[in-house]
Scaffold this active site. Structure first.
Site, PDB file in Angstrom:
ATOM      1  N   GLU A 267      -2.273 -43.038  48.004  1.00 57.35           N
ATOM      2  CA  GLU A 267      -1.477 -42.200  47.104  1.00 57.35           C
ATOM      3  C   GLU A 267      -2.493 -41.506  46.207  1.00 57.35           C
ATOM      4  OE1 GLU A 267       0.011 -40.685  44.343  1.00 57.35           O
ATOM      5  OE2 GLU A 267       0.763 -42.580  43.490  1.00 57.35           O
ATOM      6  N   CYS A 301       0.145 -38.369  38.471  1.00 61.34           N
ATOM      7  CA  CYS A 301      -0.254 -37.552  39.620  1.00 61.34           C
ATOM      8  C   CYS A 301       0.867 -36.598  40.036  1.00 61.34           C
ATOM      9  CB  CYS A 301      -0.721 -38.423  40.771  1.00 61.34           C
ATOM     10  SG  CYS A 301       0.499 -39.603  41.248  1.00 61.34           S
TER      11      CYS A 301
HETATM   12  C1  SIN Z   1       1.287 -41.810  39.506  1.00 56.75           C
HETATM   13  O1  SIN Z   1       1.083 -40.973  38.656  1.00 56.75           O
HETATM   14  O2  SIN Z   1       0.349 -42.235  40.197  1.00 56.75           O
HETATM   15  C2  SIN Z   1       2.642 -42.396  39.786  1.00 56.75           C
HETATM   16  C3  SIN Z   1       3.740 -41.769  39.052  1.00 56.75           C
HETATM   17  C4  SIN Z   1       5.091 -42.386  39.338  1.00 56.75           C
HETATM   18  O3  SIN Z   1       5.238 -43.320  40.131  1.00 56.75           O
HETATM   19  O4  SIN Z   1       6.044 -41.918  38.756  1.00 56.75           O
END
Ligand code: SIN
Length: 494
Positions: A267, A301
């Site tokens: 991810e 992210c």
């Molecule tokens: C992330 O920013 O890596 C995850 C964000 C989310 O699960 O909402």
């Protein structure tokens, strides 16, 4: 900036940090590394050191694999129901300790307490969801086309899983990996980010107290992640790698994992477009923009990274967004009034500030924010930049900060072209009153997740993940557990 005259929470936060384990968690025991080395964890609100945490070495990493290996067959032969019960207890325990966990997250990551509370509840939901999934692992029985036998398909635990988590959601990203790994019957090693190890250690305590047998979850805190992870991937016993973090580190790990053909879920970074069509409900789009941009001070992210706004509503949207961003209260995460905490580190602050300065040099108009805030902490003011030059670095990099760059577009095709003009493909947001247009555009955008008329996407019941350089695999939903299962086909002469 927000300030509470009497920082009522500071004593309790100090006590909380004091009471949080700071050693490695291996084979169900709190372990001091042979070297007795420690590394410092600081408070992004003022740069002060709040704790010293055990600095695991490559040798400690191998001990984690030994412990996970020793527990593997016991854990995979636990009934799904008993695995489920343990995960459900983690969910309840997180709720019982919710406020303490939220303060801990806020102190070590800097995020606003409201964001930290939301994170605890999001993280706990992963335990509940995968407690429910543990007892629903799918299988199949079919007839071979030429009638030569039956085709049975079953899923079994992929094996020892190495889980590498980022600092931006220290509880939720750990829960999103630990819960499906344990539900599937895998033992695991969690390697949390060095910036936020305390939350991971608190979670290990919760999982242990919930009844997970020794060795099912091991935690390696370390300030030398590259060495420790390489040693683990080279060892040959790790069968699964789940990583959340930057695309550059993800690519390096994929190369290292290739040697032993380790099953990988990645991810990685994002560069989410936030598209506002001229038929959108502008107030809804503004609310969505605030959510998609400012959750966690922009350090997610899936944060809206580029605001693409259609010409007819461009100026009005820009002015209103600047006005709303200007009102956001910046301050120490655990102050009650704070809406936007500091960034995670000095490096992060410098990166964001450089991106904004470069965009301004290339003709971007700063409508609010920019510059620096007078503080020892890593604060950056909520910022809106209009008319950003298409070649600006800020449109190509993950900003990871409270900055909204705006770009104007005229047609649907142009919006799609701009949206897809990036190596990333994680998330996208579309605002329009025309549902058909929203669905049509969602189809054509290269992203693993698209929100229509909403500023939020995260849901434990949905598959989270990206396309292109944003990753491989999906976390959460009914897909999440499959990442920790291997498919086996058995051919049966019936
Ligand atoms: C992330 O920013 O890596 C995850 C964000 C989310 O699960 O909402």
């Amino acid at each position: 900036m927000a300030s509470d005259l009497a920082d009522l929470l500071s004593d309790s936060a100090a006590a909380l940090i004091e009471g949080t384990p700071k050693r490695l968690f291996i084979g169900g025991c709190w372990v001091t590394p042979a070297s007795e080395d420690r590394f410092d964890v600081d408070d992004p609100a003022d740069g002060t050191i709040i704790a010293g945490v055990a600095d695991g070495s490559p040798a400690d990493a191998i001990k984690c694999i030994d412990a996970a290996e020793a527990a593997a067959s016991t854990w995979s032969s636990h009934s799904p129901r008993s695995r489920s019960d343990i995960l459900m207890e983690c969910f309840h325990a997180m709720h019982r300790r919710a406020e303490d966990l939220a303060v801990l997250i806020s102190v070590e990551s800097g995020k606003a307490l409201t964001d930290a509370r939301a994170e605890v509840s999001y993280a706990a939901e992963f335990f509940r969801w995968f407690a429910e999934e543990a007892v629903r692992i799918p299988g199949d029985l079919g007839l071979a086309p030429f009638g030569t036998g039956r085709i049975a398909v079953q899923h079994q635990p992929v094996g020892i899983s190495l889980l590498i988590t980022p600092w931006n959601f220290p509880a939720a990203m750990a829960a999103r990996k630990i819960a499906p790994a344990l539900a599937a019957g895998c033992t695991c090693i969690l390697k949390p980010a060095a910036e936020t190890p305390l939350t991971a250690l608190a979670l290990a305590e919760i999982v242990h107290e919930a009844g997970a047998p020794p060795g099912t979850l091991n935690v390696l805190t370390t300030s030398r992640p590259a060495e420790a992870v390489k040693v683990m991937l080279d060892d040959g016993r790790i069968r699964k790698l789940s990583f959340t973090g930057s695309t550059s580190v993800g690519k390096l790990l994929l190369r290292q994992a290739a040697e032993h053909v380790v099953n990988c879920s990645m991810e990685l970074g994002g560069n989410a477009p936030f598209i506002v069509f001229d038929d959108a409900d502008i107030d809804a789009a503004l609310n969505g923009a605030l959510t998609a941009k400012m959750r966690n001070a922009g350090e997610t992210c899936i944060a809206a990274n580029r605001f693409l706004v259609q010409s007819d509503v461009y100026e009005a949207f820009a002015a209103k967004l600047a006005e709303r961003m200007n009102r956001i209260v910046v301050g120490r995460g655990r102050y009650t009034a704070t809406e936007c905490g500091p960034l995670i580190s000095k490096n992060a602050l410098e990166k964001v500030s450089t991106l904004v300065d470069q965009a301004a040099v290339h003709g971007g108009r700063i409508l609010t924010g920019g510059g620096t805030l007078e503080s020892d902490g890593y604060y950056y003011p909520p910022t809106v930049i209009a008319d950003v030059d298409p070649g600006s670095e800020i449109l190509n990099r993950e900003i990871f900060g409270p900055v909204a760059p705006l770009v104007r577009f005229d047609s649907e095709d142009q919006a799609i072209r701009l949206a897809n003009d990036t190596e990333y493909g994680l998330a996208a947001y579309i605002f329009t009153r025309d549902v058909q247009k929203g669905l049509r555009v969602a189809d054509r955008i290269d992203a693993g997740m698209v929100a229509i008329n909403r500023g939020s996407l995260s849901d434990v019941a949905a598959p989270f993940g990206g396309m292109k350089h944003s990753g491989i695999g999906r976390e959460g939903g009914t897909y999440g557990i499959l990442e920790y299962l291997e498919t086996k086909y058995i051919s049966i002469s019936w």
